[in-house]
Design an enzyme around this catalytic site. Structure first.
Site, PDB file in Angstrom:
ATOM      1  N   HIS A   1     -81.709  83.635  87.710  1.00 29.48           N
ATOM      2  CA  HIS A   1     -82.514  83.952  86.517  1.00 29.48           C
ATOM      3  C   HIS A   1     -81.883  85.049  85.664  1.00 29.48           C
ATOM      4  O   HIS A   1     -82.272  85.244  84.522  1.00 29.48           O
ATOM      5  CB  HIS A   1     -83.926  84.383  86.930  1.00 29.48           C
TER       6      HIS A   1
ATOM      7  N   ASP B   1     -79.721  90.169  78.960  1.00 30.91           N
ATOM      8  CA  ASP B   1     -80.893  89.502  79.538  1.00 30.91           C
ATOM      9  C   ASP B   1     -80.492  88.086  79.910  1.00 30.91           C
ATOM     10  O   ASP B   1     -79.750  87.444  79.158  1.00 30.91           O
ATOM     11  CB  ASP B   1     -82.019  89.453  78.484  1.00 30.91           C
TER      12      ASP B   1
HETATM   13  P1  ADQ Z   1     -87.968  89.265  83.347  1.00 33.45           P
HETATM   14  O1  ADQ Z   1     -86.924  90.234  82.948  1.00 33.45           O
HETATM   15  O2  ADQ Z   1     -89.158  89.804  84.029  1.00 33.45           O
HETATM   16  O3  ADQ Z   1     -87.345  88.079  84.288  1.00 33.45           O
HETATM   17  P2  ADQ Z   1     -88.827  88.093  80.684  1.00 33.45           P
HETATM   18  O4  ADQ Z   1     -88.246  86.780  80.345  1.00 33.45           O
HETATM   19  O5  ADQ Z   1     -88.520  89.263  79.812  1.00 33.45           O
HETATM   20  O6  ADQ Z   1     -88.476  88.331  82.190  1.00 33.45           O
HETATM   21  O7  ADQ Z   1     -90.446  88.012  80.766  1.00 33.45           O
HETATM   22  C1  ADQ Z   1     -91.114  87.341  81.778  1.00 33.45           C
HETATM   23  C2  ADQ Z   1     -92.630  87.278  81.551  1.00 33.45           C
HETATM   24  O8  ADQ Z   1     -93.242  88.557  81.697  1.00 33.45           O
HETATM   25  C3  ADQ Z   1     -93.025  86.752  80.181  1.00 33.45           C
HETATM   26  O9  ADQ Z   1     -93.919  85.694  80.400  1.00 33.45           O
HETATM   27  C4  ADQ Z   1     -93.706  87.930  79.491  1.00 33.45           C
HETATM   28  O10 ADQ Z   1     -94.795  87.552  78.675  1.00 33.45           O
HETATM   29  C5  ADQ Z   1     -94.205  88.763  80.658  1.00 33.45           C
HETATM   30  N1  ADQ Z   1     -94.229  90.188  80.281  1.00 33.45           N
HETATM   31  C6  ADQ Z   1     -93.170  90.979  80.052  1.00 33.45           C
HETATM   32  N2  ADQ Z   1     -93.583  92.228  79.715  1.00 33.45           N
HETATM   33  C7  ADQ Z   1     -94.929  92.212  79.759  1.00 33.45           C
HETATM   34  C8  ADQ Z   1     -95.925  93.206  79.482  1.00 33.45           C
HETATM   35  N3  ADQ Z   1     -95.605  94.440  79.123  1.00 33.45           N
HETATM   36  N4  ADQ Z   1     -97.224  92.830  79.607  1.00 33.45           N
HETATM   37  C9  ADQ Z   1     -97.552  91.559  79.959  1.00 33.45           C
HETATM   38  N5  ADQ Z   1     -96.658  90.596  80.211  1.00 33.45           N
HETATM   39  C10 ADQ Z   1     -95.359  90.906  80.116  1.00 33.45           C
HETATM   40  C11 ADQ Z   1     -86.161  87.381  84.530  1.00 33.45           C
HETATM   41  C12 ADQ Z   1     -84.947  87.562  83.631  1.00 33.45           C
HETATM   42  C13 ADQ Z   1     -85.195  86.977  82.248  1.00 33.45           C
HETATM   43  C14 ADQ Z   1     -85.648  85.529  82.347  1.00 33.45           C
HETATM   44  C15 ADQ Z   1     -86.799  85.390  83.332  1.00 33.45           C
HETATM   45  C16 ADQ Z   1     -87.135  83.917  83.607  1.00 33.45           C
HETATM   46  O11 ADQ Z   1     -84.607  88.941  83.536  1.00 33.45           O
HETATM   47  O12 ADQ Z   1     -84.026  87.060  81.467  1.00 33.45           O
HETATM   48  O13 ADQ Z   1     -86.068  85.053  81.077  1.00 33.45           O
HETATM   49  O14 ADQ Z   1     -86.470  85.969  84.583  1.00 33.45           O
HETATM   50  O15 ADQ Z   1     -86.015  83.225  84.089  1.00 33.45           O
END
Ligand code: ADQ
Length: 467
Positions: free
Chosen positions: A155, A363
């Site tokens: 991911h 990311d």
């Molecule tokens: P993350 O870095 O956690 O995960 P990201 O894609 O930024 O992923 O967001 C994931 C989810 O978390 C989204 O559905 C978002 O709405 C929710 N979210 C984030 N911040 C939030 C907040 N403050 N309050 C509520 N909800 C929040 C990893 C990788 C990413 C990749 C994902 C999926 O780092 O690059 O997109 O996995 O593969």
């Protein structure tokens, strides 16, 4: 149809809305196959004794979890996964802690996962392992005699070969990927880093159709960009919570344009740079005073790692200075909240915003960018300002792409986004929403699993050499 077994560090109950798009998409497939989802319970046991399996039936999906001991949590989770792999894979060698003790814990927990999972497997299962915590899991399963199809999806990004080579034991890590039948990456860039690494370091042979041969095994690899569940997200936008949030935000900010940022509080997300760019815009474009407000929501994350507390303090200090220098009695330029917003309210917040700032330094994909687009009103859509270093930038080329290290350039793009006429906003939105709909999370799941099911099977009888 073979049963799907998903393995990830954490397990989510797919029936709960808080679980998010990935859990919903996996649940769809797991529901159809009567599948199993295996992972860590999130609980830490103080004793050394190996805990039992916890089993929980969530509709047709069986959730099976194990606890971790304190030492394993420290070295596997905090140490190797989040102290080595997370920073290096996000190009932050400076933040990595290469403590030689961590790798043993990482290996031990992967062995533990393999040992506890193996007795639960059926002969025709398809196994799908998720993310960087579990890279050696297939190798450990193979060493115990597992011959089922196993796929892996990363991911987060994969860095270029020379950066990867900074990890002591990097060759061990990449060799472990060859125990899978299919390895998926978020972007073409990550996939190309894998190909150049295995060619340079392991003299892998390209045997066609995305397959590479090295270490006496052949693995297929490719880019499978993850998407969101557009239908589920649109339904949330139209549900009472989503509508109420939208109404409240529009009332509260009726005289101003809203900008929004929603992230986990992580150094990869580029939050201090984003705030500097916003400050630079306020400095150079006085027309934005009193007329633009940035709402930044940063959810708490891995707070026991020092790099995360540093970023928290840095962010609080920049936000404080922006409000102190530019704020007026009736206008605060930045509203910063260190908390998680309920998933049901996010679409309303996105829809009420004219601009989304999604500006990570690096990311894997970034799902917030896609959620923001999915929540927009097609007649009056907002503008996405997106870092070129998010995996999503390979797909979402109609966003305003920025280099988050270039503060002035990012500030100009934010200003442009705030001024963009509705015709241009609609044209960009149309192209973006089409791509997001076409490559949604169901496309991701189905394409990965079809490719895994059809991946050419390894010659039987080739024993996996222990790592
Ligand atoms: P993350 O870095 O956690 O995960 P990201 O894609 O930024 O992923 O967001 C994931 C989810 O978390 C989204 O559905 C978002 O709405 C929710 N979210 C984030 N911040 C939030 C907040 N403050 N309050 C509520 N909800 C929040 C990893 C990788 C990413 C990749 C994902 C999926 O780092 O690059 O997109 O996995 O593969």
């Amino acid at each position: 149809m073979p049963r799907l077994v998903v393995v990830s560090n954490r397990v989510a109950d797919p029936r709960k809305t808080a679980a998010g798009g990935l859990a919903v998409a996996l649940a769809d497939v797991l529901n159809n196959t009567g599948g199993l989802w295996f992972g860590w319970s999130g609980k830490i046991t103080e004793g050394a004794a190996e805990s039992g399996l916890r089993t929980h039936q969530a509709g047709p999906v069986k959730l099976v979890t194990i606890d971790l001991g304190r030492d394993d949590y420290d070295s596997f989770y905090m140490g190797y996964s989040n102290g080595v792999l997370w920073p290096v894979f996000h190009y932050r060698l400076d933040l990595a802690d290469f403590d030689p003790g961590y790798i043993a814990g990482y290996r031990r927990v992967n062995q533990l996962f393999a040992r506890r999972l193996l007795p639960l497997l059926r002969d025709d299962d398809i196994i799908w392992v998720q993310d960087y915590h579990l890279i050696p899991l297939a190798a450990e399963l193979r060493a115990l005699g597992c011959t089922q199809r196993i796929g892996f999806f990363l991911h987060i990004p994969l860095p270029p070969p020379l950066m990867l080579a900074a990890i002591p034991g990097h060759d061990w890590l990449i060799r472990a990927l060859f125990a899978y039948d299919l390895v998926g990456f978020q972007s073409r860039a990550d996939h190309s880093h894998f190909c150049s690494y295995v060619q340079a370091e392991a003299h892998a042979q390209d045997v066609g159709e995305g397959r590479r041969r090295a270490f006496n095994r052949t693995v297929q690899a490719g880019a499978f960009p993850i998407g969101i569940d557009v239908e589920e997200f649109t339904a949330l936008a139209n549900a009472p919570d989503g509508r109420e949030m939208h109404r409240r935000m529009r009332n509260e900010y009726s005289r101003r344009k809203l900008l929004v940022g929603v992230d986990r509080l992580d150094y990869s997300k580029g939050l201090p740079n984003r705030m500097r760019a916003f400050r630079d815009m306020l400095q150079r474009y006085p027309d934005t005073h009193n007329s633009a407000t940035l709402i930044q929501i940063a959810s708490p994350s891995r707070e026991d790692v020092s790099a995360y507390t540093d970023i928290l303090h840095e962010l609080e200090s920049i936000c404080g200075s922006i409000n102190g220098n530019f704020g007026e009695l009736d206008w605060m330029p930045v509203r910063y909240m260190h908390r998680t917003v309920a998933r049901t309210r996010l679409p309303g917040l996105y829809r009420a915003s004219r601009v989304a700032l999604v500006t990570p330094l690096r990311d894997g994909m970034n799902l917030v960018a896609k959620e923001f687009i999915a929540a927009q009103d097609p007649q009056d859509p907002g503008v996405l300002v997106l870092s070129r270093f998010a995996g999503a930038a390979e797909q979402l080329t109609e966003a305003l792409l920025v280099n988050p290290y270039d503060i002035e350039g990012t500030a100009n793009a934010i200003h442009l986004a705030l001024q963009m006429p509705v015709e241009e906003r609609r044209t960009r939105y149309q192209a973006l929403i089409e791509s997001i709909r076409q490559y949604d999370v169901h496309w991701w799941c189905d394409t990965f699993l079809d490719t895994l099911a059809n991946a050419e099977a390894e010659e039987t009888g080739t024993p996996w050499l222990r790592l």
